[in-house]
Scaffold this motif. Sequence first.
Motif, PDB file in Angstrom:
ATOM      1  N   ARG A  38       0.792  -1.235   0.000  1.00 30.12           N
ATOM      2  CA  ARG A  38       0.000   0.000   0.000  1.00 30.12           C
ATOM      3  C   ARG A  38       0.829   1.293   0.000  1.00 30.12           C
ATOM      4  O   ARG A  38       0.451   2.279  -0.593  1.00 30.12           O
ATOM      5  N   TRP A  39       1.922   1.336   0.742  1.00 27.30           N
ATOM      6  CA  TRP A  39       2.690   2.584   0.812  1.00 27.30           C
ATOM      7  C   TRP A  39       4.144   2.270   1.181  1.00 27.30           C
ATOM      8  O   TRP A  39       4.463   1.161   1.586  1.00 27.30           O
ATOM      9  N   PHE A  40       5.028   3.251   0.969  1.00 23.94           N
ATOM     10  CA  PHE A  40       6.422   3.114   1.423  1.00 23.94           C
ATOM     11  C   PHE A  40       6.851   4.401   2.113  1.00 23.94           C
ATOM     12  O   PHE A  40       6.278   5.468   1.888  1.00 23.94           O
ATOM     13  N   GLU A  41       7.862   4.279   2.971  1.00 25.39           N
ATOM     14  CA  GLU A  41       8.443   5.418   3.691  1.00 25.39           C
ATOM     15  C   GLU A  41       9.959   5.306   3.567  1.00 25.39           C
ATOM     16  O   GLU A  41      10.545   4.327   4.013  1.00 25.39           O
ATOM     17  N   VAL A  42      10.605   6.324   2.967  1.00 26.52           N
ATOM     18  CA  VAL A  42      12.066   6.303   2.832  1.00 26.52           C
ATOM     19  C   VAL A  42      12.700   6.587   4.197  1.00 26.52           C
ATOM     20  O   VAL A  42      12.362   7.579   4.847  1.00 26.52           O
TER      21      VAL A  42
ATOM     22  N   THR D  33      -0.308  31.585  -3.035  1.00 28.38           N
ATOM     23  CA  THR D  33      -0.832  32.314  -1.869  1.00 28.38           C
ATOM     24  C   THR D  33       0.263  32.870  -0.951  1.00 28.38           C
ATOM     25  O   THR D  33      -0.033  33.693  -0.090  1.00 28.38           O
ATOM     26  N   VAL D  34       1.507  32.417  -1.111  1.00 30.73           N
ATOM     27  CA  VAL D  34       2.578  32.839  -0.209  1.00 30.73           C
ATOM     28  C   VAL D  34       3.595  33.665  -0.988  1.00 30.73           C
ATOM     29  O   VAL D  34       4.069  33.238  -2.039  1.00 30.73           O
ATOM     30  N   LYS D  35       3.937  34.824  -0.451  1.00 33.33           N
ATOM     31  CA  LYS D  35       4.941  35.676  -1.099  1.00 33.33           C
ATOM     32  C   LYS D  35       6.307  35.525  -0.437  1.00 33.33           C
ATOM     33  O   LYS D  35       6.417  35.053   0.686  1.00 33.33           O
ATOM     34  N   HIS D  36       7.330  35.959  -1.121  1.00 31.38           N
ATOM     35  CA  HIS D  36       8.670  36.104  -0.545  1.00 31.38           C
ATOM     36  C   HIS D  36       9.254  34.796  -0.016  1.00 31.38           C
ATOM     37  O   HIS D  36       9.934  34.777   1.005  1.00 31.38           O
ATOM     38  N   MET D  37       8.977  33.692  -0.704  1.00 32.10           N
ATOM     39  CA  MET D  37       9.537  32.403  -0.287  1.00 32.10           C
ATOM     40  C   MET D  37      11.058  32.421  -0.452  1.00 32.10           C
ATOM     41  O   MET D  37      11.568  32.938  -1.449  1.00 32.10           O
ATOM     42  N   ARG D  38      11.767  31.842   0.503  1.00 32.69           N
ATOM     43  CA  ARG D  38      13.224  31.918   0.507  1.00 32.69           C
ATOM     44  C   ARG D  38      13.944  30.566   0.459  1.00 32.69           C
ATOM     45  O   ARG D  38      14.987  30.417  -0.142  1.00 32.69           O
ATOM     46  N   TRP D  39      13.426  29.576   1.180  1.00 30.05           N
ATOM     47  CA  TRP D  39      14.108  28.275   1.204  1.00 30.05           C
ATOM     48  C   TRP D  39      13.121  27.163   1.533  1.00 30.05           C
ATOM     49  O   TRP D  39      11.997  27.429   1.956  1.00 30.05           O
ATOM     50  N   PHE D  40      13.537  25.911   1.320  1.00 31.70           N
ATOM     51  CA  PHE D  40      12.733  24.755   1.744  1.00 31.70           C
ATOM     52  C   PHE D  40      13.636  23.725   2.408  1.00 31.70           C
ATOM     53  O   PHE D  40      14.850  23.708   2.179  1.00 31.70           O
ATOM     54  N   GLU D  41      13.039  22.895   3.252  1.00 32.59           N
ATOM     55  CA  GLU D  41      13.745  21.798   3.945  1.00 32.59           C
ATOM     56  C   GLU D  41      12.892  20.544   3.799  1.00 32.59           C
ATOM     57  O   GLU D  41      11.756  20.520   4.254  1.00 32.59           O
ATOM     58  N   VAL D  42      13.431  19.493   3.174  1.00 32.58           N
ATOM     59  CA  VAL D  42      12.683  18.236   3.020  1.00 32.58           C
ATOM     60  C   VAL D  42      12.642  17.512   4.366  1.00 32.58           C
ATOM     61  O   VAL D  42      13.672  17.293   4.997  1.00 32.58           O
ATOM     62  N   SER D  43      11.432  17.160   4.824  1.00 27.75           N
ATOM     63  CA  SER D  43      11.310  16.481   6.117  1.00 27.75           C
ATOM     64  C   SER D  43      10.887  15.029   5.993  1.00 27.75           C
ATOM     65  O   SER D  43      10.998  14.274   6.957  1.00 27.75           O
ATOM     66  N   GLU D  44      10.434  14.616   4.830  1.00 31.74           N
ATOM     67  CA  GLU D  44       9.870  13.273   4.704  1.00 31.74           C
ATOM     68  C   GLU D  44       9.741  12.891   3.240  1.00 31.74           C
ATOM     69  O   GLU D  44       9.298  13.697   2.423  1.00 31.74           O
ATOM     70  N   ILE D  45      10.116  11.673   2.901  1.00 32.63           N
ATOM     71  CA  ILE D  45       9.879  11.144   1.553  1.00 32.63           C
ATOM     72  C   ILE D  45       9.121   9.834   1.710  1.00 32.63           C
ATOM     73  O   ILE D  45       9.594   8.916   2.372  1.00 32.63           O
ATOM     74  N   ARG D  46       7.951   9.748   1.125  1.00 34.03           N
ATOM     75  CA  ARG D  46       7.176   8.522   1.165  1.00 34.03           C
ATOM     76  C   ARG D  46       6.384   8.405  -0.137  1.00 34.03           C
ATOM     77  O   ARG D  46       6.648   9.149  -1.073  1.00 34.03           O
ATOM     78  N   GLY D  47       5.456   7.471  -0.213  1.00 38.08           N
ATOM     79  CA  GLY D  47       4.685   7.374  -1.442  1.00 38.08           C
ATOM     80  C   GLY D  47       3.673   6.256  -1.391  1.00 38.08           C
ATOM     81  O   GLY D  47       3.639   5.475  -0.435  1.00 38.08           O
ATOM     82  N   HIS D  48       2.838   6.200  -2.403  1.00 36.29           N
ATOM     83  CA  HIS D  48       1.799   5.174  -2.493  1.00 36.29           C
ATOM     84  C   HIS D  48       2.218   4.081  -3.478  1.00 36.29           C
ATOM     85  O   HIS D  48       2.922   4.342  -4.450  1.00 36.29           O
TER      86      HIS D  48
END
Lengths: 70, 70, 70, 70, 70, 70, 70, 70, 70, 70, 70, 70
Positions: A38-42, D33-48
Motif C-alpha cells: 500500500r505505501w512506502f516510507e524512505v 498564496t505565499v509571497k517572498h519564499m526563501r528556502w525549503f527543507e525536506v522532512s519526509e519522503i514517502r509514497g503510495h
Amino acid sequence: MSDHVYKKIEIVGSSTTSVEEAVTNAVNRAAKTVKHMRWFEVSEIRGHIDDQKVAHFQVGLKIGFTIEDK
Amino acid sequence: MSDHVYKKIEIVGSSTTSVEEAVTNAVNRAAKTVKHMRWFEVSEIRGHIDDQKVAHFQVGLKIGFTIEDK
Amino acid sequence: MSDHVYKKIEIVGSSTTSVEEAVTNAVNRAAKTVKHMRWFEVSEIRGHIDDQKVAHFQVGLKIGFTIEDK
Amino acid sequence: MSDHVYKKIEIVGSSTTSVEEAVTNAVNRAAKTVKHMRWFEVSEIRGHIDDQKVAHFQVGLKIGFTIEDK
Amino acid sequence: MSDHVYKKIEIVGSSTTSVEEAVTNAVNRAAKTVKHMRWFEVSEIRGHIDDQKVAHFQVGLKIGFTIEDK
Amino acid sequence: MSDHVYKKIEIVGSSTTSVEEAVTNAVNRAAKTVKHMRWFEVSEIRGHIDDQKVAHFQVGLKIGFTIEDK
Amino acid sequence: MSDHVYKKIEIVGSSTTSVEEAVTNAVNRAAKTVKHMRWFEVSEIRGHIDDQKVAHFQVGLKIGFTIEDK
Amino acid sequence: MSDHVYKKIEIVGSSTTSVEEAVTNAVNRAAKTVKHMRWFEVSEIRGHIDDQKVAHFQVGLKIGFTIEDK
Amino acid sequence: MSDHVYKKIEIVGSSTTSVEEAVTNAVNRAAKTVKHMRWFEVSEIRGHIDDQKVAHFQVGLKIGFTIEDK
Amino acid sequence: MSDHVYKKIEIVGSSTTSVEEAVTNAVNRAAKTVKHMRWFEVSEIRGHIDDQKVAHFQVGLKIGFTIEDK
Amino acid sequence: MSDHVYKKIEIVGSSTTSVEEAVTNAVNRAAKTVKHMRWFEVSEIRGHIDDQKVAHFQVGLKIGFTIEDK
Amino acid sequence: MSDHVYKKIEIVGSSTTSVEEAVTNAVNRAAKTVKHMRWFEVSEIRGHIDDQKVAHFQVGLKIGFTIEDK
C-alpha cells in the motif's frame, strides 16, 4: 477500512542512476513475494563510492501492506 | 579488512536539477583533495527558492574514506 | 580553561573482537595526526557478517581535541 | 538583514515521476498564496503503491518565507 | 551559486559569560585557519560546574564554508 | 552489485557476559533461517537486573541480507 | 481550561546580538497578526557568518496560541 | 533466560474507537501467525479524517517474540 | 491523485478524559476553519496535574488537508 | 503485575576496561541506595582520552526499579 | 578517576532575562540539596508569552554530579 | 512565577485497561512522595503480551514539579 491490519517490512534498493529507481527496484523485487502493498516510507539514503565516483545509490524504505484475513 | 580505520567528513553539494547531481557534485569536488572514498550518507535535503521558484537543491552528505596507514 | 576551543572529527574504527578494541584502534590511528585529544563519543555500532558469522565490529565515534592557540 | 523575521509552513507535494518534481509542485502551488519564499527543507519522503507498483512519491517539506513589515 | 560545494566542520566554543560569546569564540578561532565561512548551526549547549556554580558554557556548533575551486 | 536488493530484520540477542556475545548469539540464531547475511546495525543496548546485579545484556540489532533473485 | 484548543506556528527570528533578542523579535512580529499567544519552544539556533565574523543569530521557534471559539 | 533470542516485527492496527483497541486488533491479528509474543512498543499514532471527523486511529507498533530453538 | 498538494498544520487538543477525546476536540475545532482534512499524526502527549491529580491530557497533532486548486 | 509503578534514574558508570564493566559499576553503586532494580537502558557511550590513549569508558544508563507500595 | 559513578537529574530553570540566567538559577537552586555537581547539558529551551510579550525563558537541563562512596 | 525552578522525574505506570489509566496510576503513586506536581510528558508507550493477548500497557512519563524554596 477501520479494522485493517498492516505489516511493515524494511527493504534496501539500489540503483546506479537515481533515488527513484532504487525505490522502484526495491518495490518491484518485494512484489514477487509480498501481496497487497500500500505505501512506502524512505528511511535512509546512502551509497557507495568507487574509483572516486558515485557508484550507486542505496535507499532504505519501509513498505506497508495489508494483512489479509485468514 | 577488519582493522581498517575510516574518517567521515561532511559536505554540502548543490544542483539546479536534482538530488543526485548535488550528491555527484559534492563527491566530485571532494575527490580533488580526499583519497580512498568508500561511501556516503545523505543527512539533509534542502534548497533555495528564488523568484517564487525552486532555484537549486542542496544536499548534505557525510563521506567516509579509508585512512591509509602511515 | 573557559576560553578553550575544541574541534570534533568523526572516525570509524574496526575490530574482529570487540567494541572497545574498535574504539581503541580508531583513537590510536587518529593519534598519528591529531594532537591534544580529550574525549570521544560513540555515535554508531555496526558490523559486517561474512560466511554467516560476525566478521568484525565497526564503531563510529567523534573525537574532541583542543585547538591550540597559534 | 539581521532583523528579518521568517515564517515556516509545512507542505506535501506529489509526483508520479520524481522527488524533485514533488518538491517543485509543492513550491509552485504555495506560490499562489505565499509571497517572498526563501528556502525549503525536506522532512519526509514517502509514497503510495498501487497495483504492486510505485504510484507516486510524496515529499513533505517546510517552506520558509520572509514576513514583510506591516 | 547553484554549483557551490560547502564543507561543514564541528567546533566547540567556551565562555564564562554567555552562549553567544561561546559561539563567537569558536568562530573567531576557526577564522584563523578556515576561509569563506558562511553559516553555523548550534548542535549542543552544555557546560561545567565548579565549586557548585556555573563555571562556563560550552556550545557545539557546525560551521559551513565554501570550498573554493582549485 | 548496483541492482542488489536487501532486506533488514530486527533481532534481539542476549548474553550474561558481553554486548559482543549478545550480537553473536543473535547472528548465529538468525543464520539458521536467513541466508546471505551481510551486515548488522546495533539499535539498542539494554538488560535485566536480577537480585541487584546485572543479569544479562540485551542487544537489539538490524540484520541486512541479500534477497536472491527468484 | 481542559477543552482549550491551541495552534502552533513556526517562526524564525534574527538578531545581531543575542538568542534572546531573536526570540523577542520573532514574538513581537507575530504579535501583529496572532492573538492570545501563550508559549514558545525553541527548535533551532543557527546564524550567518559574514566577513569571517558572526553576523547574526537566527532562532527558530514554535509559538502556541489559543484558538478562540467562534 | 539469558540466551534467548527475540525477533521484532512492525504492525499497524486500526480502530474507530481508541488507541488501545488498535493495539489489541494488531496483536490479535498477529497471533494468528506468530507464536510466543512477549511485548510491544508503540512507534506511531496517526489516523484518517473523513467528512471532517476522526474516522479511525492507526497505531504502529513493534511486537517482540521469542524465536524457539530449532 | 498524484498531483495533489497538502498542507499540514499543528494543533493541540485537550480533554479531561482521554487521548482520543483530545484528538477529536482538536479535529472538530479545526473543522470550523479548515476544509478537506485528510489525516492526522500525533506528535506529543502531555498534560497538566492539578491538586496532585491528572487534570487533563494535551495531545499535539499535525493535521494534513488537501489544498484545492484556485 | 499490571499495576506496578516503576521509577527510572539516570546513572553514568566508568571503567578503564570495557562498556560492560562500566554498566556493572553503575548498577553495583546504585544497589547501595536503590532497591528492587529491574532493568537498565544504555543511553550514551563516551569516554576520556588521556596522553593520546583511551583512558576510560563512560556509559550513561537509565535504571528502572519498582516503587514499593507504602 | 576511572571508577567514578555519576548521577544525572533533570531541572528546569526560569528567567525573565536570559537563557544563561535560567541555567544559573537552576544550578544555584540545585546546589542547596545536591553536592559535587560537575556538568550540565541543556535539553530544552522554551518560555511563556504573557500579554503578547516574552514573559520568561524556561531552560531544561540535566545536571551530572559525582556519587560519593559510602 | 519567572524564578520558579522545577524538577522532572521519570516514572512508568501500568494498566490492564488503557494508556490513560497507566498515566493516572503513575501520577497517583508519585503523589505519595512528591509535592507540587505541575505537568507530565509521555515519553514511551509499550506493554506486555501474555498468552498471545495484550496483558497490560506500560506508559513512561516525565513528571514536572515545583521545587519549593528552602
